[in-house]
Design a protein around this motif. Structure first.
Motif, short mmCIF file in Angstrom:
data_model
loop_
_atom_site.label_atom_id
_atom_site.label_comp_id
_atom_site.label_asym_id
_atom_site.label_seq_id
_atom_site.Cartn_x
_atom_site.Cartn_y
_atom_site.Cartn_z
N MET A 51 0.84 -1.19 0.00
CA MET A 51 0.00 0.00 0.00
C MET A 51 0.88 1.25 0.00
N VAL A 52 0.33 2.35 -0.48
CA VAL A 52 1.00 3.65 -0.43
C VAL A 52 -0.03 4.67 0.04
N ALA A 53 0.38 5.50 0.99
CA ALA A 53 -0.49 6.58 1.46
C ALA A 53 0.24 7.90 1.30
N ILE A 54 -0.52 8.91 0.92
CA ILE A 54 -0.01 10.27 0.89
C ILE A 54 -0.79 11.02 1.95
N ALA A 55 -0.05 11.56 2.90
CA ALA A 55 -0.69 12.17 4.07
C ALA A 55 -0.10 13.54 4.35
N ASP A 56 -0.89 14.37 4.99
CA ASP A 56 -0.43 15.66 5.49
C ASP A 56 -0.39 15.60 7.01
N ALA A 57 0.60 16.23 7.59
CA ALA A 57 0.70 16.30 9.04
C ALA A 57 1.36 17.61 9.43
N PRO A 58 1.11 18.06 10.66
CA PRO A 58 1.68 19.34 11.10
C PRO A 58 3.21 19.36 11.12
N ASP A 59 3.84 18.23 11.46
CA ASP A 59 5.31 18.22 11.53
C ASP A 59 5.83 16.79 11.57
N ASP A 60 7.15 16.67 11.51
CA ASP A 60 7.81 15.36 11.49
C ASP A 60 7.51 14.54 12.74
N ALA A 61 7.43 15.19 13.88
CA ALA A 61 7.19 14.47 15.13
C ALA A 61 5.82 13.78 15.12
N VAL A 62 4.82 14.44 14.57
CA VAL A 62 3.49 13.84 14.48
C VAL A 62 3.54 12.59 13.62
N VAL A 63 4.19 12.67 12.47
CA VAL A 63 4.27 11.52 11.57
C VAL A 63 5.10 10.40 12.18
N ALA A 64 6.16 10.74 12.88
CA ALA A 64 6.97 9.71 13.55
C ALA A 64 6.13 8.98 14.59
N ARG A 65 5.40 9.74 15.39
CA ARG A 65 4.54 9.14 16.42
C ARG A 65 3.45 8.27 15.77
N PHE A 66 2.85 8.77 14.71
CA PHE A 66 1.81 8.03 13.98
C PHE A 66 2.37 6.71 13.45
N ALA A 67 3.52 6.75 12.80
CA ALA A 67 4.12 5.54 12.23
C ALA A 67 4.45 4.52 13.32
N MET A 68 4.96 4.99 14.45
CA MET A 68 5.28 4.08 15.54
C MET A 68 4.02 3.46 16.13
N MET A 69 2.96 4.25 16.21
CA MET A 69 1.70 3.72 16.74
C MET A 69 1.11 2.68 15.79
N LEU A 70 1.23 2.91 14.48
CA LEU A 70 0.79 1.89 13.53
C LEU A 70 1.60 0.62 13.70
N GLY A 71 2.92 0.77 13.82
CA GLY A 71 3.80 -0.38 14.00
C GLY A 71 3.48 -1.18 15.24
N GLN A 72 3.07 -0.50 16.31
CA GLN A 72 2.73 -1.18 17.55
C GLN A 72 1.60 -2.18 17.37
N GLY A 73 0.71 -1.89 16.41
CA GLY A 73 -0.42 -2.79 16.17
C GLY A 73 0.00 -4.13 15.59
N GLY A 74 1.19 -4.17 14.98
CA GLY A 74 1.74 -5.41 14.48
C GLY A 74 1.21 -5.85 13.12
N ASN A 75 0.38 -5.03 12.48
CA ASN A 75 -0.21 -5.43 11.20
C ASN A 75 0.52 -4.90 9.99
N VAL A 76 1.25 -3.80 10.16
CA VAL A 76 1.97 -3.20 9.03
C VAL A 76 3.34 -2.70 9.48
N ARG A 77 4.20 -2.57 8.49
CA ARG A 77 5.49 -1.89 8.64
C ARG A 77 5.46 -0.73 7.66
N THR A 78 6.01 0.39 8.05
CA THR A 78 5.97 1.57 7.19
C THR A 78 7.37 2.11 6.93
N ARG A 79 7.52 2.76 5.80
CA ARG A 79 8.68 3.59 5.48
C ARG A 79 8.10 4.92 5.05
N THR A 80 8.55 5.99 5.67
CA THR A 80 7.96 7.30 5.44
C THR A 80 8.98 8.25 4.85
#
Length: 97
Positions: A51-80
């Protein structure tokens, strides 16, 4: 807002329960929205990434936190990747002198 391109792959756990993937996408959209961001586009893809997603976020820290929270679920791995729009690209190149 800053634009980010997320390359996403299912983990073994995520593909085993692929039928729940649309519900997980909805939850991810809500999570990012609650963090002040949004999905601009989402694609199921063939090839190296699932999958590929194009997203907007306020800053790098928000996206980093978002990616880590997705990873915690164990269903996906992301590269941003942080994406620079064409105007910014032109300005960066022009600033090289």
């Amino acid at each position: 807002m800053t634009t980010y391109i997320m390359l996403i792959n299912w983990t073994d756990q995520g593909i085993r329960d692929v039928r729940s993937s649309p519900k997980r996408l909805d939850a991810a959209k809500k999570l990012l929205g609650d963090m002040g961001g949004s999905f601009k586009q989402f694609y199921l893809t063939m090839g190296e990434c699932d999958m590929v997603a194009i997203a907007d976020a306020p800053d790098d820290a928000v996206v980093a936190r978002f990616a880590m929270m997705l990873g915690q679920g164990g269903n996906v791995r992301t590269r941003t990747m942080k994406a620079f729009p064409e105007l910014a690209y032109r300005e960066i190149i022009a600033s090289m002198g």
